[in-house]
Each structure stands twice: as C-alpha cells, then as structure tokens.
Design a protein around this motif. Structure first.
Motif, PDB file in Angstrom:
ATOM      1  N   ASP A  57       1.807  11.408  -0.247  1.00  0.00           N
ATOM      2  CA  ASP A  57       3.234  11.481   0.070  1.00  0.00           C
ATOM      3  C   ASP A  57       4.046  10.869  -1.085  1.00  0.00           C
ATOM      4  N   GLU A  58       5.362  10.759  -0.909  1.00  0.00           N
ATOM      5  CA  GLU A  58       6.242  10.297  -1.982  1.00  0.00           C
ATOM      6  C   GLU A  58       6.424   8.784  -2.003  1.00  0.00           C
ATOM      7  N   SER A  59       5.774   8.076  -1.115  1.00  0.00           N
ATOM      8  CA  SER A  59       5.932   6.615  -1.078  1.00  0.00           C
ATOM      9  C   SER A  59       5.224   5.982  -2.277  1.00  0.00           C
ATOM     10  N   GLU A  60       5.720   4.796  -2.651  1.00  0.00           N
ATOM     11  CA  GLU A  60       5.141   4.066  -3.770  1.00  0.00           C
ATOM     12  C   GLU A  60       3.827   3.410  -3.335  1.00  0.00           C
ATOM     13  N   TYR A  61       2.918   3.271  -4.287  1.00  0.00           N
ATOM     14  CA  TYR A  61       1.628   2.654  -3.995  1.00  0.00           C
ATOM     15  C   TYR A  61       1.411   1.489  -4.958  1.00  0.00           C
ATOM     16  N   ASP A  62       1.276   0.287  -4.380  1.00  0.00           N
ATOM     17  CA  ASP A  62       1.077  -0.914  -5.177  1.00  0.00           C
ATOM     18  C   ASP A  62      -0.433  -1.161  -5.291  1.00  0.00           C
ATOM     19  N   ALA A  63      -1.027  -0.671  -6.370  1.00  0.00           N
ATOM     20  CA  ALA A  63      -2.475  -0.736  -6.518  1.00  0.00           C
ATOM     21  C   ALA A  63      -2.970  -2.167  -6.660  1.00  0.00           C
ATOM     22  N   GLU A  64      -2.267  -2.991  -7.433  1.00  0.00           N
ATOM     23  CA  GLU A  64      -2.719  -4.354  -7.657  1.00  0.00           C
ATOM     24  C   GLU A  64      -2.672  -5.182  -6.372  1.00  0.00           C
ATOM     25  N   GLN A  66     -10.104   3.649  -4.392  1.00  0.00           N
ATOM     26  CA  GLN A  66      -8.686   3.308  -4.372  1.00  0.00           C
ATOM     27  C   GLN A  66      -7.808   4.559  -4.450  1.00  0.00           C
ATOM     28  N   ILE A  67      -8.284   5.634  -5.071  1.00  0.00           N
ATOM     29  CA  ILE A  67      -7.518   6.888  -5.044  1.00  0.00           C
ATOM     30  C   ILE A  67      -7.358   7.363  -3.602  1.00  0.00           C
ATOM     31  N   ILE A  68      -8.443   7.305  -2.826  1.00  0.00           N
ATOM     32  CA  ILE A  68      -8.361   7.689  -1.414  1.00  0.00           C
ATOM     33  C   ILE A  68      -7.467   6.716  -0.660  1.00  0.00           C
ATOM     34  N   SER A  77      -4.907   5.216  -1.838  1.00  0.00           N
ATOM     35  CA  SER A  77      -3.506   5.516  -2.160  1.00  0.00           C
ATOM     36  C   SER A  77      -2.949   6.635  -1.292  1.00  0.00           C
ATOM     37  N   ILE A  78      -3.822   7.439  -0.702  1.00  0.00           N
ATOM     38  CA  ILE A  78      -3.380   8.542   0.171  1.00  0.00           C
ATOM     39  C   ILE A  78      -3.274   8.071   1.619  1.00  0.00           C
ATOM     40  N   TYR A  79      -4.323   7.379   2.105  1.00  0.00           N
ATOM     41  CA  TYR A  79      -4.392   7.053   3.525  1.00  0.00           C
ATOM     42  C   TYR A  79      -4.086   5.577   3.831  1.00  0.00           C
ATOM     43  N   ARG A  80      -4.182   4.695   2.870  1.00  0.00           N
ATOM     44  CA  ARG A  80      -3.906   3.256   3.028  1.00  0.00           C
ATOM     45  C   ARG A  80      -4.811   2.587   4.066  1.00  0.00           C
ATOM     46  N   ASP A  81      -6.033   3.087   4.241  1.00  0.00           N
ATOM     47  CA  ASP A  81      -6.906   2.481   5.250  1.00  0.00           C
ATOM     48  C   ASP A  81      -8.306   2.182   4.717  1.00  0.00           C
ATOM     49  N   VAL A  82      -8.502   2.265   3.416  1.00  0.00           N
ATOM     50  CA  VAL A  82      -9.806   1.930   2.841  1.00  0.00           C
ATOM     51  C   VAL A  82      -9.939   0.407   2.778  1.00  0.00           C
ATOM     52  N   PRO A  83     -11.038  -0.176   3.227  1.00  0.00           N
ATOM     53  CA  PRO A  83     -11.212  -1.641   3.162  1.00  0.00           C
ATOM     54  C   PRO A  83     -11.405  -2.104   1.710  1.00  0.00           C
ATOM     55  N   MET A  84     -10.295  -2.291   1.009  1.00  0.00           N
ATOM     56  CA  MET A  84     -10.368  -2.622  -0.414  1.00  0.00           C
ATOM     57  C   MET A  84     -11.001  -3.987  -0.660  1.00  0.00           C
ATOM     58  N   HIS A  85     -11.009  -4.873   0.326  1.00  0.00           N
ATOM     59  CA  HIS A  85     -11.632  -6.179   0.121  1.00  0.00           C
ATOM     60  C   HIS A  85     -13.147  -6.071  -0.042  1.00  0.00           C
ATOM     61  N   ARG A  86     -13.712  -4.920   0.313  1.00  0.00           N
ATOM     62  CA  ARG A  86     -15.147  -4.724   0.158  1.00  0.00           C
ATOM     63  C   ARG A  86     -15.509  -3.958  -1.103  1.00  0.00           C
ATOM     64  N   VAL A  87     -14.510  -3.363  -1.744  1.00  0.00           N
ATOM     65  CA  VAL A  87     -14.761  -2.563  -2.947  1.00  0.00           C
ATOM     66  C   VAL A  87     -14.969  -3.504  -4.134  1.00  0.00           C
ATOM     67  N   LYS A  88     -16.031  -3.257  -4.906  1.00  0.00           N
ATOM     68  CA  LYS A  88     -16.385  -4.114  -6.039  1.00  0.00           C
ATOM     69  C   LYS A  88     -15.944  -3.432  -7.335  1.00  0.00           C
TER      70      LYS A  88
END
Length: 316
Positions: free
Chosen positions: A110-117, A37-39, A41-52
């Motif tokens: 970048d300076e954009s906000e990141y909604d982790a949840e 999720q740290i990565i 937050s930078i690129y916004r392209d990690v398939p988070m639905h697969r991360v456990k």
C-alpha cells in the motif's frame, strides 16, 4: 511485470532504499533476513525480533527461511521457496527470487510509509531484569552487529555464542539424516534380495526333485505297459490259433499258456527286481521297483523287454 528482468544494481538500489540496508551483493540476500522484512513491509506481521540479520551460519539462514515460509503459509502465497538453493548464497538463485519478490511487493504494497529500522529494533517483551537491555539494543542492520556484541557484555556473549563445532554439526545434520535413511533403505533392500535368492534356490531344488520323480514314474509306466502289451499279443495269437484248430483242448496247453503269462508278468529289466518272498498274510505282492540309480530322460524312455517271450516258432 515490474521486477522481472531488472538488473542487479536496480534491485540492490530498491532493496537498500526500502529496508535502509547497505547490501552490495545479491548473494547477501541468501541469509533470508531481507526477504523476511520485504514481506513485513507489506503485511506488518512478520516476527522481526526473531529474524537474524547478522546470521553467519547456515542453520541461522534456515531459521530465517522458516519464518519466511510461515508468513507465506499464513497469507496463502503459492510461491515455492527453494531454500536449499537460496541458502547457498548463489547469485542466480537469489536474483530470480528477489525479482519475483519485487514484482509481488509492487502489486501488494500500500502507500503507507514503512520504517524499516524501527521494525528491526522491535523485540519481544523481556523477563524482569532484562527489560532495560531489550530497550537499549541497537539496530542489527549493516555493521551494527559488532556494537551489539560489545554492549551485551562478556557473560551474555559467552552464553549465546555458538561454537564453530556446533555450527558445523547444525549444517551437516540434514545430510547425515538423509544418508542414514538411505543406508537403512539399502540394507532393507539387500535383505529382501538375499531372502528372494534363498527362496529361488529352494524352488529350483524342489523342481529338480519333481523332475526326477516324474522320470521314475514314466519309466515305471512304460515298464508295466510293456507287460500288458506282451500279454495282449500272446492272448490274441493264441485265440487266433485256437480258431484255426491248431491247438486242441488239452489241459497241458492251457498250463503252458498260463506259464507264459506268468513269465511276462514277472519278467524284469535293468533297474527292476522282483521280491520273491511271500508276506505273512499269504497274498502275492506285485513286483517292486528298486535300485533305480539314475532316472533317464522321459523323452528317451522306450520299453524293450529283456526277453521277448513270443517267438516266430511258437506262440507260447
């Protein structure tokens, strides 16, 4: 150099604030979910639905790190991920990697906000009949994993739960494969060594046979050379006596000379015998060497005729 040398508490504070988590130990990062999720937050392209995020078994950790490695490869990040060390959830290994990741995040975010949840709630489109379940799935962060298990129902939980035996097999599959490959390589090496030893024994036997044959040939050579040497001495002595007029031209003397030559030619020594029979073609054969039981050392072979036909009293 931001992130390098930061303390455990500083890194945990930054991590929990960025990803809205409640990690209390650096070792919890060993699951690989936070790194993914740290990565993201930078690129916004990690398939988070697969991360456990609720991973508990090592094979689930490896799944998260595969996703992380794919993201590194996609963005051409040259950092080496020591997966075997990180999945052991040791403090020092995960601290060093998290320090590097913090530095990388500071340099590239970048300076954009990141909604982790919101990113963790994202799921891939479900098939017909399962859309409502996908949309109502709660967050997987912190203690929400138990809520997911309660709401999904007994049937779903029974279909997706991984038995302890299967988890253990998943953790031990890689060592077993490595051990199997090592055993195969060991067996191949032993087979090659055995074949090499057999070849060496065969070559040693052949070398012994060649040495024995060489000794026999050298003894035979010395035997016949001795005969030629005796004939040479007899001929030279007779020639000198003829020049001095000691012998006349009596034919009997020539016969005696020839008899002496024949005696030299057919003389034998121990280990040699002469074939006395004449062949059917009427031609006289040379003496045949037989019954050589042991071959002497070539360095010790010296020809000494059994009977010296040239004496001090007479030449022949």
């Amino acid at each position: 150099m931001s992130g390098v040398g930061e303390s455990r508490s500083e890194l945990l504070s930054w991590l929990n604030e960025l990803l809205k988590l409640n990690y209390v130990k650096i070792e919890q990062c060993g699951t690989g979910a936070a790194y993914c999720q740290i990565i993201d937050s930078i690129y916004r392209d990690v398939p988070m639905h697969r991360v456990k995020f609720n991973a508990t078994a090592e094979y689930e950790f490896l799944t998260n790190f595969k996703i992380l490695q794919s993201s590194f490869t996609k963005h051409r990040l040259e950092k080496t991920i020591l997966v075997e060390k990180l999945v052991r959830c040791r403090f020092q290994d995960n601290l060093e990697f998290l320090q590097w990741l913090k530095k990388f995040w500071v340099q590239n975010k970048d300076e954009s906000e990141y909604d982790a949840e919101s990113r963790r709630k994202y799921r891939a489109p479900a098939p017909a009949g399962g859309a409502a379940l996908s949309q109502s799935a709660p967050s997987l962060s912190g203690g929400a994993s138990s809520v997911v298990k309660r709401r999904t129902g007994g049937a779903l939980r029974g279909s997706t739960a991984v038995p302890p035996r299967t988890a253990a097999l998943g953790r031990s599959s890689a060592p077993l494969a490595t051990r199997k490959a090592f055993n195969e390589q060991l067996l191949n090496t032993q087979a090659q060594l055995s074949q090499t030893q057999q070849d060496m024994e065969k070559l040693q036997k052949e070398a012994a046979q060649y040495r024995e044959a060489m000794a026999i040939m050298e003894r035979e050579r010395d035997f016949y050379f001795g005969k030629l040497r005796d004939i040479e001495i007899l001929s030279q002595s007779t020639k000198d006596l003829c020049k001095e007029g000691v012998y006349s031209s009596d034919p009997n003397e020539l016969v005696r000379f020839l008899d002496k030559v024949q005696q030299i030619l057919y003389a034998t020594e121990e280990g040699f015998e002469v074939v006395e029979e004449y062949p059917s073609d009427g031609n006289l054969r040379d003496p045949v060497i037989n019954n050589i039981s042991t071959a002497p050392d070539p360095m010790e072979v010296k020809h000494q005729p059994a009977h010296n036909l040239i004496t001090d009293e007479e030449t022949f």
